[in-house]
Design a protein around this motif. Sequence first.
Motif, PDB file in Angstrom:
ATOM      1  N   PHE A  12     -29.654 -13.933 -30.967  1.00  0.00           N
ATOM      2  CA  PHE A  12     -28.793 -12.773 -31.173  1.00  0.00           C
ATOM      3  C   PHE A  12     -29.585 -11.559 -31.671  1.00  0.00           C
ATOM      4  O   PHE A  12     -29.101 -10.426 -31.611  1.00  0.00           O
ATOM      5  N   MET A  13     -30.797 -11.823 -32.199  1.00  0.00           N
ATOM      6  CA  MET A  13     -31.540 -10.786 -32.909  1.00  0.00           C
ATOM      7  C   MET A  13     -31.922  -9.606 -32.028  1.00  0.00           C
ATOM      8  O   MET A  13     -31.811  -8.447 -32.439  1.00  0.00           O
ATOM      9  N   LEU A  14     -32.378  -9.894 -30.817  1.00  0.00           N
ATOM     10  CA  LEU A  14     -32.853  -8.809 -29.950  1.00  0.00           C
ATOM     11  C   LEU A  14     -31.728  -7.848 -29.594  1.00  0.00           C
ATOM     12  O   LEU A  14     -31.884  -6.625 -29.702  1.00  0.00           O
ATOM     13  N   SER A  15     -30.569  -8.403 -29.176  1.00  0.00           N
ATOM     14  CA  SER A  15     -29.453  -7.521 -28.830  1.00  0.00           C
ATOM     15  C   SER A  15     -28.958  -6.775 -30.066  1.00  0.00           C
ATOM     16  O   SER A  15     -28.572  -5.605 -29.976  1.00  0.00           O
ATOM     17  N   GLY A  16     -28.996  -7.432 -31.244  1.00  0.00           N
ATOM     18  CA  GLY A  16     -28.608  -6.767 -32.488  1.00  0.00           C
ATOM     19  C   GLY A  16     -29.524  -5.613 -32.826  1.00  0.00           C
ATOM     20  O   GLY A  16     -29.076  -4.544 -33.253  1.00  0.00           O
ATOM     21  N   PHE A  17     -30.828  -5.817 -32.602  1.00  0.00           N
ATOM     22  CA  PHE A  17     -31.808  -4.763 -32.896  1.00  0.00           C
ATOM     23  C   PHE A  17     -31.652  -3.585 -31.931  1.00  0.00           C
ATOM     24  O   PHE A  17     -31.683  -2.416 -32.349  1.00  0.00           O
ATOM     25  N   ILE A  18     -31.470  -3.878 -30.646  1.00  0.00           N
ATOM     26  CA  ILE A  18     -31.307  -2.800 -29.660  1.00  0.00           C
ATOM     27  C   ILE A  18     -30.014  -2.031 -29.928  1.00  0.00           C
ATOM     28  O   ILE A  18     -29.978  -0.802 -29.829  1.00  0.00           O
ATOM     29  N   LEU A  19     -28.946  -2.752 -30.274  1.00  0.00           N
ATOM     30  CA  LEU A  19     -27.694  -2.090 -30.653  1.00  0.00           C
ATOM     31  C   LEU A  19     -27.894  -1.181 -31.864  1.00  0.00           C
ATOM     32  O   LEU A  19     -27.352  -0.074 -31.924  1.00  0.00           O
ATOM     33  N   ALA A  20     -28.700  -1.660 -32.821  1.00  0.00           N
ATOM     34  CA  ALA A  20     -28.948  -0.872 -34.029  1.00  0.00           C
ATOM     35  C   ALA A  20     -29.666   0.438 -33.700  1.00  0.00           C
ATOM     36  O   ALA A  20     -29.318   1.502 -34.225  1.00  0.00           O
TER      37      ALA A  20
END
Length: 286
Positions: A205-213
């Motif tokens: 989940f981390m990558l999509s969370g970071f890009i969303l951020a």
Amino acid sequence: MAILSAFSSSVTSVLGKYSFNIGASVSQILFLRFFFSFLIAGMIFGLAGYKFHFKKFIYFSMLGIMNYGIAAYAFFVGLQYLNPAYATVIYFTNPIFVSLLQTKITKRKLNIVNISAVAISFVGVLISNLGERAFSGNNSIVFGTLIILFSSFVNALFVVAASDKLKEKNTNPFESAFYTFSGTFIYYFVLVLLNNEIYTLNSKFMLSGFILAVLATFVPLTLNYLSLKKLQSHTLSLIMPLELIFASVLSAMFLNEAFNVLKIIGFLMVGLAPIIDISNIESQNY
């Protein structure tokens, strides 16, 4: 800056849908989104040497919870029942709410050109809406639509309130962004703890969370805060629906969502509305 914000923010619905597909919950997506946003804004806050102001922190934290805690949560809930492009179309009834709120709260009067721009934007959203419905066989479309409309209204409250505060000389957009993300991060940290969802966070989940951020949160909010120094909230709200054009293109590219004539006509009308409104402002200034 407002147009760049709309372009950057257009990844929200696509990445949100992707996050659901890999098993993340709404709370987990938003927690990661604002955890990384908080870290990025905190580094800038520290490096720039800003001093912490408790009153500003409270004000912008509450705005953050309003927009990113309530409105964003409602949007992601609605997104579970709707296609990303369709959800974005519904969300951008936003200019109607902003215009109505602005006339009530700030006592600003709209002229015939402003009203025409809002009407064109609304009709464009409506036509695009009809175009999206032609592709949707989802039985929960009404529920999803109502949830997204609620999200749009709460976001309108946020835009009008933030615009009024940001026009004060002692308010810095980068400092305000840090306070906004701080309050929102605390809100979602408490929420995932209460729901015991922090223990089921997955590394994928981390990558999509970071890009969303970065692309859907820090960049667009900061650009919006900067643009609100120069623009009326009404004008910003008319530029924001350009996001639906960008989101639909991304949805077509990465999620294989289709276009039809109604959607294209609607997009053109939505794109025309801010041009009319900004041209009117320029002519008045001249």
